[in-house]
Design an enzyme around this catalytic site. Structure first.
Site, short mmCIF file in Angstrom:
data_model
loop_
_atom_site.label_atom_id
_atom_site.label_comp_id
_atom_site.label_asym_id
_atom_site.label_seq_id
_atom_site.Cartn_x
_atom_site.Cartn_y
_atom_site.Cartn_z
N LYS A 1 23.88 -46.07 40.44
CA LYS A 1 23.20 -44.78 40.29
C LYS A 1 23.48 -44.20 38.90
CE LYS A 1 21.17 -44.83 44.20
NZ LYS A 1 19.73 -45.13 44.20
N SER B 1 22.35 -39.71 43.25
CA SER B 1 23.28 -39.28 44.31
C SER B 1 24.39 -38.43 43.73
CB SER B 1 23.87 -40.54 44.94
OG SER B 1 25.01 -40.23 45.70
N TYR C 1 27.94 -49.54 44.11
CA TYR C 1 26.76 -48.75 44.49
C TYR C 1 26.67 -47.49 43.62
CZ TYR C 1 24.27 -45.00 46.81
OH TYR C 1 23.46 -43.93 47.03
N1 UFG Z 1 33.05 -39.64 58.35
C1 UFG Z 1 33.89 -39.74 59.44
N2 UFG Z 1 33.64 -40.72 60.36
C2 UFG Z 1 32.59 -41.58 60.25
C3 UFG Z 1 31.73 -41.46 59.13
C4 UFG Z 1 32.00 -40.48 58.19
O1 UFG Z 1 34.85 -38.98 59.58
O2 UFG Z 1 32.43 -42.45 61.10
C5 UFG Z 1 33.31 -38.58 57.36
C6 UFG Z 1 33.61 -39.13 55.98
O3 UFG Z 1 34.97 -39.40 55.84
C7 UFG Z 1 33.13 -37.98 55.11
C8 UFG Z 1 31.98 -37.36 55.88
O4 UFG Z 1 32.15 -37.81 57.23
O5 UFG Z 1 34.14 -37.03 54.99
C9 UFG Z 1 30.61 -37.81 55.40
O6 UFG Z 1 30.60 -39.22 55.33
P1 UFG Z 1 29.25 -40.03 55.08
O7 UFG Z 1 29.60 -41.48 55.05
O8 UFG Z 1 28.20 -39.58 56.01
O9 UFG Z 1 28.82 -39.52 53.64
P2 UFG Z 1 29.58 -39.69 52.26
O10 UFG Z 1 29.71 -38.33 51.70
O11 UFG Z 1 30.76 -40.53 52.32
O12 UFG Z 1 28.49 -40.58 51.54
C10 UFG Z 1 27.67 -40.06 50.61
C11 UFG Z 1 26.34 -40.84 50.57
C12 UFG Z 1 26.53 -42.17 49.90
C13 UFG Z 1 27.35 -42.03 48.64
C14 UFG Z 1 28.68 -41.42 48.98
C15 UFG Z 1 29.59 -41.40 47.80
O13 UFG Z 1 25.83 -41.06 51.86
O14 UFG Z 1 25.27 -42.68 49.57
O15 UFG Z 1 28.42 -40.12 49.45
O16 UFG Z 1 30.72 -40.66 48.06
F1 UFG Z 1 27.58 -43.20 48.04
#
Ligand code: UFG
Length: 340
Positions: free
Chosen positions: A156, A127, A152
């Protein structure tokens, strides 16, 4: 003879799309899945798309004896793509030991068995989380690995190190770690897609569940980040593109004669989009107005992450084909198919 590939977590989100791509490419597939975050119905979806039902073993990879029995039953596995893992960041903070057991013990057991094979080939789901908040954007594979934000993320990082050490000690090993950016979307047929358990933690499933009326509104986590519109930036990649990348990476392992026996590739589109841009794009492709409000920042979120995809482009000959709009359109079709 067709090559037989073990896909662990093959009924999960990325796993199931990769199984489809593998079967369409002529590989035979055996799936191991413990159904902890997936459903047997996915097997039916894969069959509908490919007209072939992969072999399936319901098995918990933490059970070392069962894993051993599996390799006795299937002595002819030619490669492993290892998706099976727990992936909820918040849960990993609450229950770190579960994450270290699920994500690392299982990896070790598989590698131990792979050692006994003539041509050990292994692909690992990693990831972009390993980069944390990178100092430079876009992020290349040589960007420094930052201290993990969560257990988590740590699994990785450690997982990659375990594979790297194994490849160093055993030159006959051929392995690739694929660092996914943000996978979204579903198969265009809408026979398979993402099936989050409970409240989705990720942006796109939360958007589609809100649009279909299952959730009241989306909370946008922070709009005071140092980005053009104040919301975080990510590299959203269509799961169909990711699936294809696994096929290409596997074929590289089959063709390999020289060069390093352990490699790492970023899998992203190379383009960053803010949360507000994703919402706008979703509204455009779906024709739905999405209720959302600005909420507090979520702990652990990085400001911006998007991939430099040069290495995958040049060495794998792979690049993402689908746009953000196409990915969101497929996610929306899937949500409409499964309903609320
Ligand atoms: N977000 C919102 N509202 C929500 C969900 C997400 O505003 O309800 C925003 C988050 O703050 C972020 C973006 O949308 O800015 C993407 O969020 P996600 O949770 O979809 O994805 P992430 O980038 O946080 O997560 C990814 C991978 C994980 C990993 C993580 C580490 O999905 O497996 O990056 O940073 F662990």
């Amino acid at each position: 003879m067709k090559a037989k590939i073990l896909v662990t977590g093959g009924l999960g989100f990325i796993g199931s799309h990769t199984v489809v791509a593998l079967q369409e490419r002529g590989f035979e597939v055996v799936i191991i899945d413990d159904l902890s975050n997936s459903s047997l119905d996915v097997l039916g979806g894969i069959t509908k798309i490919t007209k072939t039902t992969p072999e399936f073993e319901h098995l918990d990879l933490r059970n070392k004896e069962k894993v051993a029995e599996f390799f006795v039953k299937y002595p002819d596995i030619n490669g492993i793509i290892h998706f099976a893992a727990s992936k909820a960041v918040g849960e990993s903070v609450e229950n770190p030991l579960l994450y270290y057991e699920n994500n690392l013990n299982t990896l070790i057991y598989l590698l131990q068995h792979l050692r006994e094979q003539k041509n050990p080939r292994f692909i690992f789901s990693s990831s972009c989380t390993v980069y944390g908040q990178a100092d430079e954007l876009p992020i290349t594979e040589s960007a420094p690995i930052k201290k993990a934000e969560s257990p988590y993320g740590n699994t990785k990082q450690i997982g990659e190190e375990i594979i790297q050490d194994t490849c160093k000690a055993h030159p006959e090993f051929q392995a690739i770690s694929l660092r996914y950016f943000n996978p979204i979307g579903s198969h265009p047929s809408a026979h398979i897609g993402e099936l989050p358990i409970g409240t989705p933690q990720n942006l796109v499933p939360f958007i589609t569940q809100t649009a279909i009326g299952k959730r009241k509104e989306l909370a946008v986590f922070g709009n005071d980040y140092p980005t053009p519109d104040g919301t975080c930036i990510r590299d959203y990649i269509h799961v169909m593109d990711l699936a294809q990348a696994h096929v290409v990476a596997l074929e590289r392992l089959f063709g390999k004669r020289e060069g390093p026996n352990y490699e790492v590739f970023n899998l992203g589109t190379g383009k960053g989009n803010s949360v507000l841009e994703v919402i706008q794009a979703f509204e455009k492709v779906s024709g739905e107005k999405l209720p959302y409000r600005i909420a507090a920042r979520r702990e652990g979120d990085v400001v911006a992450a998007y991939a430099d995809t040069t290495k995958a482009n040049e060495e794998l000959g792979w690049r993402a084909q689908y746009s953000l709009e196409e990915a969101l359109d497929s996610a929306w079709k899937w949500q409409q198919r499964i309903g609320r």
